[in-house]
Write a protein that holds these residues in place. Structure first.
Motif, PDB file in Angstrom:
ATOM      1  N   LEU A  66       0.859  -1.182   0.000  1.00 52.06           N
ATOM      2  CA  LEU A  66       0.000   0.000   0.000  1.00 52.06           C
ATOM      3  C   LEU A  66       0.896   1.233   0.000  1.00 52.06           C
ATOM      4  O   LEU A  66       1.989   1.211   0.575  1.00 52.06           O
ATOM      5  CB  LEU A  66      -0.848   0.091   1.274  1.00 52.06           C
ATOM      6  CG  LEU A  66      -1.740  -1.064   1.690  1.00 52.06           C
ATOM      7  CD1 LEU A  66      -2.400  -0.716   3.026  1.00 52.06           C
ATOM      8  CD2 LEU A  66      -2.790  -1.326   0.634  1.00 52.06           C
ATOM      9  N   ALA A  67       0.404   2.310  -0.635  1.00 52.74           N
ATOM     10  CA  ALA A  67       1.073   3.609  -0.495  1.00 52.74           C
ATOM     11  C   ALA A  67       0.379   4.327   0.656  1.00 52.74           C
ATOM     12  O   ALA A  67      -0.851   4.437   0.667  1.00 52.74           O
ATOM     13  CB  ALA A  67       0.928   4.408  -1.787  1.00 52.74           C
ATOM     14  N   ARG A  89      -4.250   1.128  -2.397  1.00 52.70           N
ATOM     15  CA  ARG A  89      -3.786  -0.174  -2.882  1.00 52.70           C
ATOM     16  C   ARG A  89      -3.208   0.002  -4.279  1.00 52.70           C
ATOM     17  O   ARG A  89      -3.602   0.918  -5.004  1.00 52.70           O
ATOM     18  CB  ARG A  89      -4.963  -1.143  -2.993  1.00 52.70           C
ATOM     19  CG  ARG A  89      -5.556  -1.564  -1.683  1.00 52.70           C
ATOM     20  CD  ARG A  89      -6.595  -2.644  -1.950  1.00 52.70           C
ATOM     21  NE  ARG A  89      -7.314  -3.004  -0.745  1.00 52.70           N
ATOM     22  CZ  ARG A  89      -6.835  -3.842   0.185  1.00 52.70           C
ATOM     23  NH1 ARG A  89      -5.641  -4.386   0.031  1.00 52.70           N
ATOM     24  NH2 ARG A  89      -7.548  -4.122   1.240  1.00 52.70           N
ATOM     25  N   ALA A  90      -2.346  -0.937  -4.667  1.00 50.36           N
ATOM     26  CA  ALA A  90      -1.705  -0.853  -5.988  1.00 50.36           C
ATOM     27  C   ALA A  90      -2.734  -0.669  -7.098  1.00 50.36           C
ATOM     28  O   ALA A  90      -2.552   0.161  -7.995  1.00 50.36           O
ATOM     29  CB  ALA A  90      -0.872  -2.110  -6.232  1.00 50.36           C
ATOM     30  N   VAL A 137       4.595   1.221  -5.561  1.00 52.59           N
ATOM     31  CA  VAL A 137       3.497   0.328  -5.187  1.00 52.59           C
ATOM     32  C   VAL A 137       2.753  -0.168  -6.435  1.00 52.59           C
ATOM     33  O   VAL A 137       2.457  -1.359  -6.557  1.00 52.59           O
ATOM     34  CB  VAL A 137       2.533   1.025  -4.195  1.00 52.59           C
ATOM     35  CG1 VAL A 137       1.263   0.207  -3.996  1.00 52.59           C
ATOM     36  CG2 VAL A 137       3.230   1.256  -2.864  1.00 52.59           C
ATOM     37  N   ALA A 138       2.520   0.753  -7.380  1.00 54.72           N
ATOM     38  CA  ALA A 138       1.795   0.367  -8.610  1.00 54.72           C
ATOM     39  C   ALA A 138       2.578  -0.692  -9.376  1.00 54.72           C
ATOM     40  O   ALA A 138       1.986  -1.604  -9.962  1.00 54.72           O
ATOM     41  CB  ALA A 138       1.541   1.597  -9.483  1.00 54.72           C
ATOM     42  N   SER A 139       3.911  -0.598  -9.361  1.00 57.44           N
ATOM     43  CA  SER A 139       4.724  -1.556 -10.124  1.00 57.44           C
ATOM     44  C   SER A 139       4.668  -2.957  -9.505  1.00 57.44           C
ATOM     45  O   SER A 139       4.964  -3.934 -10.175  1.00 57.44           O
ATOM     46  CB  SER A 139       6.167  -1.079 -10.213  1.00 57.44           C
ATOM     47  OG  SER A 139       6.804  -1.302  -8.972  1.00 57.44           O
ATOM     48  N   LYS A 140       4.265  -3.037  -8.229  1.00 56.48           N
ATOM     49  CA  LYS A 140       4.157  -4.357  -7.587  1.00 56.48           C
ATOM     50  C   LYS A 140       2.866  -5.052  -8.037  1.00 56.48           C
ATOM     51  O   LYS A 140       2.673  -6.224  -7.774  1.00 56.48           O
ATOM     52  CB  LYS A 140       4.167  -4.243  -6.054  1.00 56.48           C
ATOM     53  CG  LYS A 140       5.295  -3.410  -5.517  1.00 56.48           C
ATOM     54  CD  LYS A 140       6.540  -4.221  -5.315  1.00 56.48           C
ATOM     55  CE  LYS A 140       7.814  -3.448  -5.115  1.00 56.48           C
ATOM     56  NZ  LYS A 140       7.829  -2.257  -4.310  1.00 56.48           N
ATOM     57  N   GLY A 141       1.969  -4.263  -8.609  1.00 54.86           N
ATOM     58  CA  GLY A 141       0.777  -4.851  -9.222  1.00 54.86           C
ATOM     59  C   GLY A 141      -0.371  -5.075  -8.275  1.00 54.86           C
ATOM     60  O   GLY A 141      -1.493  -4.865  -8.618  1.00 54.86           O
ATOM     61  N   ARG A 142      -0.109  -5.484  -7.054  1.00 55.73           N
ATOM     62  CA  ARG A 142      -1.178  -5.705  -6.082  1.00 55.73           C
ATOM     63  C   ARG A 142      -0.590  -5.687  -4.679  1.00 55.73           C
ATOM     64  O   ARG A 142       0.608  -5.636  -4.541  1.00 55.73           O
ATOM     65  CB  ARG A 142      -1.915  -7.017  -6.316  1.00 55.73           C
ATOM     66  CG  ARG A 142      -1.037  -8.239  -6.451  1.00 55.73           C
ATOM     67  CD  ARG A 142      -1.867  -9.461  -6.449  1.00 55.73           C
ATOM     68  NE  ARG A 142      -2.377  -9.651  -5.100  1.00 55.73           N
ATOM     69  CZ  ARG A 142      -3.499 -10.282  -4.815  1.00 55.73           C
ATOM     70  NH1 ARG A 142      -4.243 -10.750  -5.761  1.00 55.73           N
ATOM     71  NH2 ARG A 142      -3.909 -10.455  -3.574  1.00 55.73           N
TER      72      ARG A 142
END
Ligand code: ATP
Length: 142
Positions: A66-67, A89-90, A137-142
């Motif tokens: 999470l960011a 969340r991502a 966080v977005a690059s982790k996908g979830r």
């Protein structure tokens, strides 16, 4: 009386808008203002403020990211409560928007370093941190 170590942690992530997470988890790593801290079940109680950064929690082998931005954390042996200004969340993050925010913030910081006194350094730095955290966080996908 023997002190029993709880098997899991209840993680609650709350923002002024919503309850984002309320789940039983095995481990939490959060961005404390003095640095990242990790919590396993049975941790001694403490309270700390948070800075902008990535919060990671693990359930078995599954990790979620999470960011989060500002707020505070309350840790108890069986519970972690995160009260944050913003938590995402991502899958909620618009990476293009975060990328545009990153570019804007970097441009402002570069103008500041060239002596432009109209730039609010702390604000630009906060915007850059938020953007970099969202991109990560977005690059982790979830
Ligand atoms: P921007 O300059 O793109 O608005 P910001 O860092 O200034 O970014 P914030 O003030 O942190 O934005 O957030 C304002 C609201 O917009 C919050 O509800 C936040 O969750 C949402 N938000 C900001 N950036 C994004 C993004 N990239 N993806 C999804 N939601 C976002």
């Amino acid at each position: 009386m023997a002190f029993e170590i709880p098997r899991r942690l209840l993680l609650e992530v709350v923002t002024p808008q919503k309850l984002l997470v309320s789940e039983e988890v095995d481990e939490v790593v959060a961005p404390g203002s003095e640095g990242f801290f990790g919590v396993l079940p049975g941790h001694l109680p403490f309270i700390t403020t948070l800075k902008i950064g990535e919060l990671i929690y693990r359930k078995g082998r599954e990790e979620r990211h999470l960011a989060v931005s500002w707020g505070y954390a309350e840790v108890r042996p069986d519970k972690v409560i995160i009260l944050a200004d913003i938590a995402e969340r991502a899958e909620e993050i618009d990476a293009q928007r975060a990328e545009a925010a990153r570019r804007r913030a970097e441009e402002r910081l570069s103008r500041w370093s060239r002596g432009d006194e109209t730039i609010d350094f702390a604000r630009s730095q906060g915007a850059l941190q938020r953007a970099l955290t969202r991109l990560s966080v977005a690059s982790k996908g979830r």
